[in-house]
Design a protein around this motif. Structure first.
Motif, PDB file in Angstrom:
ATOM      1  N   ALA A 189      12.256 -13.743 -47.453  1.00 32.40           N
ATOM      2  CA  ALA A 189      13.189 -13.210 -46.464  1.00 32.40           C
ATOM      3  C   ALA A 189      13.964 -14.337 -45.795  1.00 32.40           C
ATOM      4  O   ALA A 189      15.179 -14.238 -45.567  1.00 32.40           O
ATOM      5  N   LEU A 190      13.280 -15.440 -45.471  1.00 28.79           N
ATOM      6  CA  LEU A 190      13.958 -16.584 -44.866  1.00 28.79           C
ATOM      7  C   LEU A 190      14.958 -17.202 -45.836  1.00 28.79           C
ATOM      8  O   LEU A 190      16.055 -17.611 -45.437  1.00 28.79           O
ATOM      9  N   LEU A 191      14.585 -17.270 -47.100  1.00 26.98           N
ATOM     10  CA  LEU A 191      15.503 -17.816 -48.098  1.00 26.98           C
ATOM     11  C   LEU A 191      16.761 -16.945 -48.206  1.00 26.98           C
ATOM     12  O   LEU A 191      17.878 -17.467 -48.313  1.00 26.98           O
ATOM     13  N   ALA A 192      16.577 -15.633 -48.156  1.00 20.87           N
ATOM     14  CA  ALA A 192      17.733 -14.731 -48.217  1.00 20.87           C
ATOM     15  C   ALA A 192      18.648 -14.947 -47.020  1.00 20.87           C
ATOM     16  O   ALA A 192      19.877 -14.959 -47.148  1.00 20.87           O
ATOM     17  N   ASN A 193      18.059 -15.151 -45.826  1.00 15.55           N
ATOM     18  CA  ASN A 193      18.877 -15.421 -44.646  1.00 15.55           C
ATOM     19  C   ASN A 193      19.612 -16.743 -44.775  1.00 15.55           C
ATOM     20  O   ASN A 193      20.760 -16.870 -44.341  1.00 15.55           O
ATOM     21  N   ALA A 194      18.952 -17.746 -45.355  1.00 13.99           N
ATOM     22  CA  ALA A 194      19.614 -19.037 -45.547  1.00 13.99           C
ATOM     23  C   ALA A 194      20.818 -18.890 -46.467  1.00 13.99           C
ATOM     24  O   ALA A 194      21.879 -19.468 -46.225  1.00 13.99           O
ATOM     25  N   ILE A 251      23.257 -23.376 -38.296  1.00 15.85           N
ATOM     26  CA  ILE A 251      23.918 -22.751 -37.154  1.00 15.85           C
ATOM     27  C   ILE A 251      24.496 -23.799 -36.219  1.00 15.85           C
ATOM     28  O   ILE A 251      25.608 -23.654 -35.694  1.00 15.85           O
ATOM     29  N   ALA A 252      23.758 -24.889 -36.009  1.00 14.00           N
ATOM     30  CA  ALA A 252      24.244 -25.942 -35.115  1.00 14.00           C
ATOM     31  C   ALA A 252      25.494 -26.615 -35.677  1.00 14.00           C
ATOM     32  O   ALA A 252      26.447 -26.910 -34.943  1.00 14.00           O
ATOM     33  N   LEU A 298      23.707 -17.293 -44.476  1.00 13.08           N
ATOM     34  CA  LEU A 298      24.345 -18.172 -43.506  1.00 13.08           C
ATOM     35  C   LEU A 298      25.061 -19.347 -44.150  1.00 13.08           C
ATOM     36  O   LEU A 298      25.881 -19.996 -43.525  1.00 13.08           O
ATOM     37  N   LEU A 299      24.726 -19.649 -45.381  1.00 12.89           N
ATOM     38  CA  LEU A 299      25.437 -20.717 -46.093  1.00 12.89           C
ATOM     39  C   LEU A 299      26.711 -20.197 -46.760  1.00 12.89           C
ATOM     40  O   LEU A 299      27.285 -20.857 -47.605  1.00 12.89           O
ATOM     41  N   ASP A 300      27.094 -18.982 -46.390  1.00  9.91           N
ATOM     42  CA  ASP A 300      28.366 -18.392 -46.815  1.00  9.91           C
ATOM     43  C   ASP A 300      28.393 -18.011 -48.282  1.00  9.91           C
ATOM     44  O   ASP A 300      29.468 -17.804 -48.848  1.00  9.91           O
ATOM     45  N   MET A 301      27.223 -17.905 -48.893  1.00  8.72           N
ATOM     46  CA  MET A 301      27.229 -17.381 -50.247  1.00  8.72           C
ATOM     47  C   MET A 301      27.464 -15.872 -50.220  1.00  8.72           C
ATOM     48  O   MET A 301      27.784 -15.273 -51.219  1.00  8.72           O
ATOM     49  N   ARG A 302      27.303 -15.285 -49.012  1.00  3.13           N
ATOM     50  CA  ARG A 302      27.644 -13.885 -48.811  1.00  3.13           C
ATOM     51  C   ARG A 302      28.547 -13.793 -47.584  1.00  3.13           C
ATOM     52  O   ARG A 302      28.121 -13.484 -46.487  1.00  3.13           O
ATOM     53  N   PRO A 303      29.830 -14.112 -47.687  1.00  2.00           N
ATOM     54  CA  PRO A 303      30.709 -14.152 -46.521  1.00  2.00           C
ATOM     55  C   PRO A 303      30.800 -12.822 -45.795  1.00  2.00           C
ATOM     56  O   PRO A 303      30.971 -12.779 -44.586  1.00  2.00           O
ATOM     57  N   GLN A 304      30.694 -11.687 -46.528  1.00  2.00           N
ATOM     58  CA  GLN A 304      30.819 -10.400 -45.864  1.00  2.00           C
ATOM     59  C   GLN A 304      29.657 -10.171 -44.897  1.00  2.00           C
ATOM     60  O   GLN A 304      29.801  -9.430 -43.918  1.00  2.00           O
ATOM     61  N   VAL A 343      13.227 -22.354 -41.593  1.00  2.00           N
ATOM     62  CA  VAL A 343      13.656 -22.026 -40.230  1.00  2.00           C
ATOM     63  C   VAL A 343      14.432 -23.194 -39.627  1.00  2.00           C
ATOM     64  O   VAL A 343      15.495 -23.018 -39.029  1.00  2.00           O
ATOM     65  N   VAL A 344      13.903 -24.420 -39.820  1.00  2.00           N
ATOM     66  CA  VAL A 344      14.602 -25.608 -39.317  1.00  2.00           C
ATOM     67  C   VAL A 344      15.970 -25.741 -39.981  1.00  2.00           C
ATOM     68  O   VAL A 344      16.973 -26.066 -39.326  1.00  2.00           O
TER      69      VAL A 344
END
Length: 366
Positions: A198-203, A23-24, A206-212, A16-17
């Motif tokens: 689930a958190l890992l998937a969100n990371a 995002i920041a 957001l790290l652009d490994m899934r740009p779409q 989460v951190v």
């Protein structure tokens, strides 16, 4: 297992951190505020569900308890923003959220002077409100699926709302069954492991490994003229799109297809004699609408405002004008009008009686 469970909780909070930092660094956190709130709620749940941290007995842990209890409302809010670009929160949702959190506090905070027989009732009412928010998010996801013009977002809705929503419902059902008893160690470990995944998937997203997925989750920035010049469309495609746009305008403006309350992407594509995916791309990429409803409602608003400005129709009820233009009810019409023009339909009609009125879209409208 005693060592694995705290490690997994710590790993989840660390992710989460990490997401907050991503995002920041990337900027645009204002567009992602709903995601940040949901991440905060998940971190609070990870902390407060730990047997080692008795949140219900420590007044200092009240912020964590509030965040954990608010998760269903925050999830519903995120689903509304992500899937429907709808940032409007009706008063009924605020009321339900207040009831859910207040009853949850009465049920879980041991230091509150609450009669013992009240706690199960308060907890049940809080869980009922939570189920309502999660179920509402699922209904909205299903209802708006066809009108969503972003392919990645249509696929993502089943992950964001389908998988996460159903899992959250399952967790609530287990909590209702257990009441205030501690879950078995294996079940607690499974729950934390799934949340970490689930958190890992969100990371990863957001790290652009899934740009779409970035395009699907957050409103894309307008394409600059330099970017358009650097990556121009083929001339043949531009010409074909221009022809289709003209034909589409004839169907909507001259044949008034927008007056049909049941108009859909499928029926309009059939009238235009093109595949659905072509119509979706045309409205999204060439006309700038992320959702089919906003495209259709623009035509409806143009008709209603023109007729409200007509002195010969100044006694015709606004509801009648809205229904004749294709709006299904007065509520969505009023909200869409206010969001688009920054005033109510009644205020617009009153101004028209004083003289010509020039309408401009409110900031952020497309």
């Amino acid at each position: 297992m005693n060592l694995i469970e705290p490690f997994l909780r710590g790993a989840g909070i660390a992710m989460v951190v990490l997401l907050f930092l991503v995002i920041a660094v990337r900027g645009g956190w204002r567009l992602r505020i709903d995601l940040l709130l949901m991440l905060s709620c998940v971190a609070a749940y990870l902390a407060c569900s730990s047997p080692a941290l008795l949140c219900g007995a420590e007044p200092g842990a009240l912020p964590l308890v509030l965040a954990a209890l608010a998760f269903p409302f925050v999830f519903w809010r995120l689903a509304s923003v992500v899937l429907e670009d709808d940032r409007h929160i009706p008063w009924l949702a605020w009321t339900a959220a207040a009831v859910m959190v207040t009853c949850g506090l009465l049920a879980v905070l041991d230091y509150l002077p609450v009669p013992p027989n009240w706690r199960p009732v308060s907890g049940g009412l809080s869980k009922l409100m939570a189920i309502g928010f999660l179920g509402s998010a699922g209904v909205r996801a299903w209802r708006s699926r066809e009108g969503d013009l972003i392919d990645a977002r249509r696929r993502l809705r089943w992950i964001v709302v389908g998988a996460l929503g159903f899992y959250s419902l399952a967790v609530i059902m287990v909590e209702i069954y257990l009441q205030r008893a501690a879950p078995p160690p294996w079940l607690d470990l499974l729950n934390i492991s799934l949340i970490d995944l689930a958190l890992l998937a969100n990371a990863v997203l957001l790290l652009d490994m899934r740009p779409q997925a970035q395009e699907a989750l957050f409103k894309p920035a307008p394409v600059s003229s330099k970017a358009a010049e650097a990556d121009p469309l083929p001339a043949a495609m531009v010409d074909a799109d221009a022809v289709l746009i003209d034909r589409l305008a004839i169907l909507m403006r001259d044949q008034h297809l927008y007056r049909d309350p049941e108009l859909s992407v499928k029926s309009l594509a059939s009238a235009l004699e093109v595949p659905e995916y072509v119509l979706r791309r045309l409205i999204l990429a060439r006309l700038g609408h992320r959702h089919f409803a906003t495209f259709v409602n623009d035509y409806r608003l143009q008709e209603v405002t023109a007729r409200m400005a007509d002195p010969a129709l100044n006694r015709r009820p606004i509801l009648t004008l809205a229904l004749e233009a294709g709006f299904g009810s007065i509520g969505p019409f009023n909200r869409f009008f206010r969001e688009r023009y920054g005033m109510t339909p009644s205020e617009f009609r009153e101004r028209c009686m004083l003289g010509p009125v020039t309408l401009e879209s409110s900031p952020g409208q497309t």
